[in-house]
Design a protein around this motif. Structure first.
Motif, PDB file in Angstrom:
ATOM      1  N   ALA A  19      36.157  40.007  82.314  1.00 20.19           N
ATOM      2  CA  ALA A  19      34.747  40.150  82.671  1.00 20.19           C
ATOM      3  C   ALA A  19      34.455  41.584  83.119  1.00 20.19           C
ATOM      4  O   ALA A  19      33.402  42.139  82.788  1.00 20.19           O
ATOM      5  CB  ALA A  19      34.375  39.165  83.764  1.00 20.19           C
ATOM      6  N   ALA A  20      35.371  42.180  83.854  1.00 20.37           N
ATOM      7  CA  ALA A  20      35.178  43.560  84.305  1.00 20.37           C
ATOM      8  C   ALA A  20      35.162  44.520  83.125  1.00 20.37           C
ATOM      9  O   ALA A  20      34.355  45.456  83.080  1.00 20.37           O
ATOM     10  CB  ALA A  20      36.277  43.950  85.292  1.00 20.37           C
ATOM     11  N   LYS A  21      36.023  44.279  82.151  1.00 24.32           N
ATOM     12  CA  LYS A  21      36.056  45.135  80.964  1.00 24.32           C
ATOM     13  C   LYS A  21      34.766  44.990  80.166  1.00 24.32           C
ATOM     14  O   LYS A  21      34.193  45.978  79.699  1.00 24.32           O
ATOM     15  CB  LYS A  21      37.256  44.764  80.102  1.00 24.32           C
ATOM     16  N   GLN A  22      34.271  43.754  80.035  1.00 22.09           N
ATOM     17  CA  GLN A  22      33.010  43.522  79.331  1.00 22.09           C
ATOM     18  C   GLN A  22      31.846  44.179  80.068  1.00 22.09           C
ATOM     19  O   GLN A  22      30.961  44.772  79.453  1.00 22.09           O
ATOM     20  CB  GLN A  22      32.760  42.011  79.183  1.00 22.09           C
ATOM     21  N   ALA A  23      31.845  44.092  81.387  1.00 25.02           N
ATOM     22  CA  ALA A  23      30.784  44.713  82.183  1.00 25.02           C
ATOM     23  C   ALA A  23      30.793  46.227  82.000  1.00 25.02           C
ATOM     24  O   ALA A  23      29.730  46.852  81.921  1.00 25.02           O
ATOM     25  CB  ALA A  23      30.964  44.347  83.655  1.00 25.02           C
ATOM     26  N   GLU A  24      31.964  46.800  81.916  1.00 25.12           N
ATOM     27  CA  GLU A  24      32.059  48.248  81.723  1.00 25.12           C
ATOM     28  C   GLU A  24      31.478  48.664  80.372  1.00 25.12           C
ATOM     29  O   GLU A  24      30.733  49.641  80.285  1.00 25.12           O
ATOM     30  CB  GLU A  24      33.520  48.682  81.815  1.00 25.12           C
ATOM     31  N   THR A  25      31.770  47.904  79.326  1.00 24.33           N
ATOM     32  CA  THR A  25      31.202  48.245  78.020  1.00 24.33           C
ATOM     33  C   THR A  25      29.699  48.036  78.014  1.00 24.33           C
ATOM     34  O   THR A  25      28.961  48.813  77.396  1.00 24.33           O
ATOM     35  CB  THR A  25      31.840  47.421  76.886  1.00 24.33           C
ATOM     36  N   ASN A  26      29.214  47.000  78.691  1.00 24.95           N
ATOM     37  CA  ASN A  26      27.768  46.781  78.761  1.00 24.95           C
ATOM     38  C   ASN A  26      27.077  47.903  79.519  1.00 24.95           C
ATOM     39  O   ASN A  26      25.983  48.317  79.149  1.00 24.95           O
ATOM     40  CB  ASN A  26      27.457  45.440  79.410  1.00 24.95           C
ATOM     41  N   ARG A  27      27.696  48.394  80.583  1.00 26.15           N
ATOM     42  CA  ARG A  27      27.098  49.512  81.323  1.00 26.15           C
ATOM     43  C   ARG A  27      27.008  50.739  80.436  1.00 26.15           C
ATOM     44  O   ARG A  27      26.025  51.482  80.482  1.00 26.15           O
ATOM     45  CB  ARG A  27      27.921  49.821  82.569  1.00 26.15           C
ATOM     46  N   ALA A  28      28.016  50.944  79.611  1.00 22.24           N
ATOM     47  CA  ALA A  28      27.987  52.096  78.709  1.00 22.24           C
ATOM     48  C   ALA A  28      26.903  51.930  77.648  1.00 22.24           C
ATOM     49  O   ALA A  28      26.243  52.900  77.269  1.00 22.24           O
ATOM     50  CB  ALA A  28      29.349  52.276  78.054  1.00 22.24           C
ATOM     51  N   ARG A  29      26.700  50.703  77.167  1.00 17.53           N
ATOM     52  CA  ARG A  29      25.721  50.481  76.109  1.00 17.53           C
ATOM     53  C   ARG A  29      24.291  50.452  76.631  1.00 17.53           C
ATOM     54  O   ARG A  29      23.379  51.003  76.021  1.00 17.53           O
ATOM     55  CB  ARG A  29      26.003  49.146  75.408  1.00 17.53           C
ATOM     56  N   PHE A  30      24.068  49.774  77.747  1.00 13.75           N
ATOM     57  CA  PHE A  30      22.701  49.522  78.208  1.00 13.75           C
ATOM     58  C   PHE A  30      22.329  50.268  79.480  1.00 13.75           C
ATOM     59  O   PHE A  30      21.179  50.230  79.893  1.00 13.75           O
ATOM     60  CB  PHE A  30      22.499  48.018  78.460  1.00 13.75           C
ATOM     61  N   GLY A  31      23.247  50.949  80.088  1.00 14.21           N
ATOM     62  CA  GLY A  31      23.007  51.570  81.376  1.00 14.21           C
ATOM     63  C   GLY A  31      22.432  52.965  81.281  1.00 14.21           C
ATOM     64  O   GLY A  31      22.921  53.869  81.937  1.00 14.21           O
ATOM     65  N   ARG A  32      21.414  53.140  80.466  1.00  9.00           N
ATOM     66  CA  ARG A  32      20.809  54.462  80.337  1.00  9.00           C
ATOM     67  C   ARG A  32      19.661  54.600  81.326  1.00  9.00           C
ATOM     68  O   ARG A  32      18.974  53.644  81.634  1.00  9.00           O
ATOM     69  CB  ARG A  32      20.292  54.667  78.913  1.00  9.00           C
ATOM     70  N   THR A  33      19.434  55.811  81.775  1.00 12.98           N
ATOM     71  CA  THR A  33      18.349  56.060  82.702  1.00 12.98           C
ATOM     72  C   THR A  33      17.016  56.100  81.963  1.00 12.98           C
ATOM     73  O   THR A  33      16.974  56.185  80.729  1.00 12.98           O
ATOM     74  CB  THR A  33      18.552  57.396  83.442  1.00 12.98           C
ATOM     75  N   ARG A  34      15.952  56.054  82.709  1.00 11.38           N
ATOM     76  CA  ARG A  34      14.620  56.077  82.116  1.00 11.38           C
ATOM     77  C   ARG A  34      14.385  57.372  81.338  1.00 11.38           C
ATOM     78  O   ARG A  34      13.808  57.370  80.246  1.00 11.38           O
ATOM     79  CB  ARG A  34      13.569  55.928  83.206  1.00 11.38           C
ATOM     80  N   SER A  35      14.857  58.490  81.902  1.00  8.25           N
ATOM     81  CA  SER A  35      14.661  59.778  81.215  1.00  8.25           C
ATOM     82  C   SER A  35      15.466  59.834  79.916  1.00  8.25           C
ATOM     83  O   SER A  35      15.004  60.401  78.923  1.00  8.25           O
ATOM     84  CB  SER A  35      15.048  60.932  82.128  1.00  8.25           C
ATOM     85  N   GLU A  36      16.657  59.237  79.896  1.00  5.37           N
ATOM     86  CA  GLU A  36      17.442  59.207  78.661  1.00  5.37           C
ATOM     87  C   GLU A  36      16.743  58.368  77.601  1.00  5.37           C
ATOM     88  O   GLU A  36      16.708  58.736  76.423  1.00  5.37           O
ATOM     89  CB  GLU A  36      18.838  58.648  78.927  1.00  5.37           C
ATOM     90  N   ARG A  37      16.187  57.210  78.004  1.00  3.81           N
ATOM     91  CA  ARG A  37      15.463  56.374  77.046  1.00  3.81           C
ATOM     92  C   ARG A  37      14.237  57.095  76.521  1.00  3.81           C
ATOM     93  O   ARG A  37      13.946  57.052  75.321  1.00  3.81           O
ATOM     94  CB  ARG A  37      15.054  55.049  77.696  1.00  3.81           C
ATOM     95  N   ALA A  38      13.502  57.789  77.399  1.00  2.82           N
ATOM     96  CA  ALA A  38      12.300  58.520  76.983  1.00  2.82           C
ATOM     97  C   ALA A  38      12.674  59.661  76.037  1.00  2.82           C
ATOM     98  O   ALA A  38      11.982  59.899  75.044  1.00  2.82           O
ATOM     99  CB  ALA A  38      11.572  59.060  78.209  1.00  2.82           C
ATOM    100  N   ARG A  39      13.768  60.344  76.336  1.00  2.00           N
ATOM    101  CA  ARG A  39      14.221  61.440  75.478  1.00  2.00           C
ATOM    102  C   ARG A  39      14.574  60.921  74.088  1.00  2.00           C
ATOM    103  O   ARG A  39      14.158  61.496  73.073  1.00  2.00           O
ATOM    104  CB  ARG A  39      15.436  62.116  76.105  1.00  2.00           C
ATOM    105  N   ASP A  40      15.300  59.824  74.017  1.00  5.64           N
ATOM    106  CA  ASP A  40      15.677  59.261  72.722  1.00  5.64           C
ATOM    107  C   ASP A  40      14.459  58.760  71.957  1.00  5.64           C
ATOM    108  O   ASP A  40      14.378  58.924  70.737  1.00  5.64           O
ATOM    109  CB  ASP A  40      16.679  58.121  72.905  1.00  5.64           C
ATOM    110  N   GLU A  41      13.520  58.169  72.663  1.00  5.20           N
ATOM    111  CA  GLU A  41      12.297  57.698  72.019  1.00  5.20           C
ATOM    112  C   GLU A  41      11.498  58.865  71.446  1.00  5.20           C
ATOM    113  O   GLU A  41      10.978  58.797  70.330  1.00  5.20           O
ATOM    114  CB  GLU A  41      11.449  56.918  73.024  1.00  5.20           C
ATOM    115  N   ALA A  42      11.410  59.962  72.199  1.00  7.83           N
ATOM    116  CA  ALA A  42      10.685  61.143  71.720  1.00  7.83           C
ATOM    117  C   ALA A  42      11.382  61.746  70.496  1.00  7.83           C
ATOM    118  O   ALA A  42      10.716  62.170  69.550  1.00  7.83           O
ATOM    119  CB  ALA A  42      10.588  62.185  72.835  1.00  7.83           C
TER     120      ALA A  42
END
Length: 62
Positions: A19-42
């Motif tokens: 579960a800890a290993k899965q949580a770590e991969t999920n944090r890497a996939r979905f744990g982006r900040t708002r500014s990172e999401r906005a930058r990628d969207e732009a």
């Protein structure tokens, strides 16, 4: 004689590790900040606009 191991505790520890290993991969996939999401969207928006500017007829090719 070897050390006695409780299999229930061993299974629980193994499940926590998975579960800890899965949580770590999920944090890497979905744990982006708002500014990172906005930058990628732009970036995606600019790339789409760039492609649209290079259309020959200004219409959909399909």
């Amino acid at each position: 004689m070897g050390e006695t191991i409780n299999l229930k505790q061993f299974r629980k520890r193994a499940e926590r590790d998975r579960a800890a290993k899965q949580a770590e991969t999920n944090r890497a996939r979905f744990g982006r900040t708002r500014s990172e999401r906005a930058r990628d969207e732009a970036r995606e928006k600019r790339a789409g606009e760039h492609l649209n500017q290079h259309r020959l007829d200004g219409e959909d090719a399909s």
